[in-house]
Design a protein around this motif. Structure first.
Motif, PDB file in Angstrom:
ATOM      1  N   UNK A 184       0.754  -1.321   0.406  1.00 18.49           N
ATOM      2  CA  UNK A 184       0.029   0.219   0.016  1.00 18.49           C
ATOM      3  C   UNK A 184       0.689   1.225  -0.054  1.00 18.49           C
ATOM      4  N   UNK A 185       0.447   2.333  -0.600  1.00 21.14           N
ATOM      5  CA  UNK A 185       1.176   3.709  -0.181  1.00 21.14           C
ATOM      6  C   UNK A 185      -0.120   4.071   0.576  1.00 21.14           C
ATOM      7  N   UNK A 186       0.815   4.952   1.712  1.00 19.93           N
ATOM      8  CA  UNK A 186       0.435   6.167   2.606  1.00 19.93           C
ATOM      9  C   UNK A 186       0.411   7.569   2.102  1.00 19.93           C
ATOM     10  N   UNK A 187      -0.713   8.641   1.766  1.00 16.89           N
ATOM     11  CA  UNK A 187      -0.769   9.670   1.146  1.00 16.89           C
ATOM     12  C   UNK A 187       0.029  10.675   2.529  1.00 16.89           C
ATOM     13  N   UNK A 188       1.019  11.283   1.953  1.00 19.82           N
ATOM     14  CA  UNK A 188       1.508  12.097   3.552  1.00 19.82           C
ATOM     15  C   UNK A 188       0.603  14.453   2.617  1.00 19.82           C
ATOM     16  N   UNK A 189       1.220  14.665   4.262  1.00 19.34           N
ATOM     17  CA  UNK A 189       0.758  16.079   3.640  1.00 19.34           C
ATOM     18  C   UNK A 189       1.319  17.571   5.387  1.00 19.34           C
ATOM     19  N   UNK A 190       1.033  17.959   5.098  1.00 19.43           N
ATOM     20  CA  UNK A 190       1.793  19.503   5.681  1.00 19.43           C
ATOM     21  C   UNK A 190       0.441  19.800   6.009  1.00 19.43           C
ATOM     22  N   UNK A 191       0.709  20.097   7.592  1.00 20.07           N
ATOM     23  CA  UNK A 191      -0.646  21.011   8.609  1.00 20.07           C
ATOM     24  C   UNK A 191       0.563  22.178   8.935  1.00 20.07           C
ATOM     25  N   UNK A 192      -0.920  23.165   8.847  1.00 24.53           N
ATOM     26  CA  UNK A 192      -0.857  24.055  10.599  1.00 24.53           C
ATOM     27  C   UNK A 192      -1.506  24.214  11.367  1.00 24.53           C
ATOM     28  N   UNK A 193      -1.371  25.081  11.922  1.00 25.65           N
ATOM     29  CA  UNK A 193      -2.207  25.780  12.463  1.00 25.65           C
ATOM     30  C   UNK A 193      -2.368  26.815  12.916  1.00 25.65           C
TER      31      UNK A 193
END
Length: 321
Positions: free
Chosen positions: A119-128
């Protein structure tokens, strides 16, 4: 006697070339190099029943956690190359660890043969959004360049995937942030939610509830195209940062020297299992996307990942020895 000989011959012929009849029915060890309950463990458990049914042999999971997956992978490496032991390889065990440790209890390529990506798992950049006054990815890059070293990003610890993704972001954007390592993902994301740290690099599945609740703002995802669950969030590639667009992944490896027929047999079983609607549903519930690949392609993928992570580690001067 002739009838028994004929049945034995037919049974042997039904197996993959080079496989002994004794393989069928013997337990297949699947070593998970992390504790129960995490994404690696859930990936293995999602496949376990379907693989056992397809292979016509029990699939026994062994959790051998510790040292960022190194203990479990070392167990795989020293196991007999008889087609009865496989291990769940990850971006950590076969990408990050070889880049940040000069001494490992296993060699990431010489000690293993690739079986398949699972499987692959997408990453994400998040901010508060309450901690950082930016509206999108371009705005973040602009803000960081105007305030070098003034913004922090949290990770589950030194040498984790989040750490490497953060340093890759800094390298590709020419920005500066302060790395704040925590003792695990829980404390890290809690401080981001509290506004103590502004930026976090995560897998989409983990951050999605907080994004949907408006507590975190997603600025970019690492995936070939926009995600259905985050249709308004661009990919890194869309934004001109293709080097950041690779997602996380989980796959299978076997001890070096495992016969090609045994490797192919397991790879084909995984490919078949990934078509099972029940398996796909369980994986989707963890934010994991079924992929699959050939042994040759997965081995090449591991080699590329190691080279990439070594470049990131050199840029960030990350060494955990």
């Amino acid at each position: 006697m002739q009838r028994r000989q004929l049945l034995a011959s037919l049974a042997a012929a039904s197996l993959a070339p080079g496989m002994s009849f004794a393989q069928e029915g013997k337990p297949l060890r699947m070593i998970v190099p992390f504790p129960p309950g995490g994404a690696t463990d859930m990936t293995a458990r999602s496949l376990q029943e379907a693989m056992a049914r397809i292979l016509k042999q029990p699939v026994v999971l062994e959790n051998r956690g510790g040292a960022g997956g190194s203990i479990g992978m070392a167990e795989v490496a020293r196991s007999p190359a008889d087609g009865l032991t496989i291990g769940v390889a990850t971006l950590s065990t076969h990408g990050v660890n070889p880049a940040v440790y000069s001494k490992l209890p296993y060699h990431p390529t010489k000690d293993f043969v690739g079986v398949t990506e699972i499987v692959k798992a997408p990453g994400v950049i998040v901010i508060n959004p309450k901690a950082l006054p930016v509206k999108d990815f371009a705005d973040l890059v602009k803000y960081l360049k105007a305030h070098p070293g003034k913004v922090s990003y949290a990770t589950p610890g030194n040498g984790t995937i989040g750490h490497m993704w953060g340093e890759l972001f800094k390298s590709s954007t020419g920005t500066s942030m302060v790395h704040i390592p925590y003792r695990g993902a829980g404390p890290a994301i809690n401080d981001v939610l509290a506004g103590q740290v502004a930026v976090y690099f995560d897998q989409v599945a983990s951050s999605l509830p907080h994004i949907k609740a408006g507590k975190l703002k997603a600025l970019a995802v690492s995936w070939p195209q926009r995600l259905d669950v985050l249709p308004d969030v661009p990919t890194y590639a869309e934004l001109g940062y293709a080097v950041n667009n690779d997602p996380s992944w989980f796959g299978l490896v076997a001890p070096a020297g495992t016969p090609a027929a045994a490797v192919d047999r397991i790879q084909q079983a995984v490919a078949q299992a990934l078509q099972d609607p029940a398996v796909r549903e369980r994986l989707a519930g963890q934010g994991l996307y079924p992929s699959g690949s050939t042994p040759k392609a997965f081995s090449a993928q591991i080699a590329r990942e190691i080279d990439k992570m070594k470049g990131v580690a050199a840029f960030a001067k990350v060494s955990l020895d």
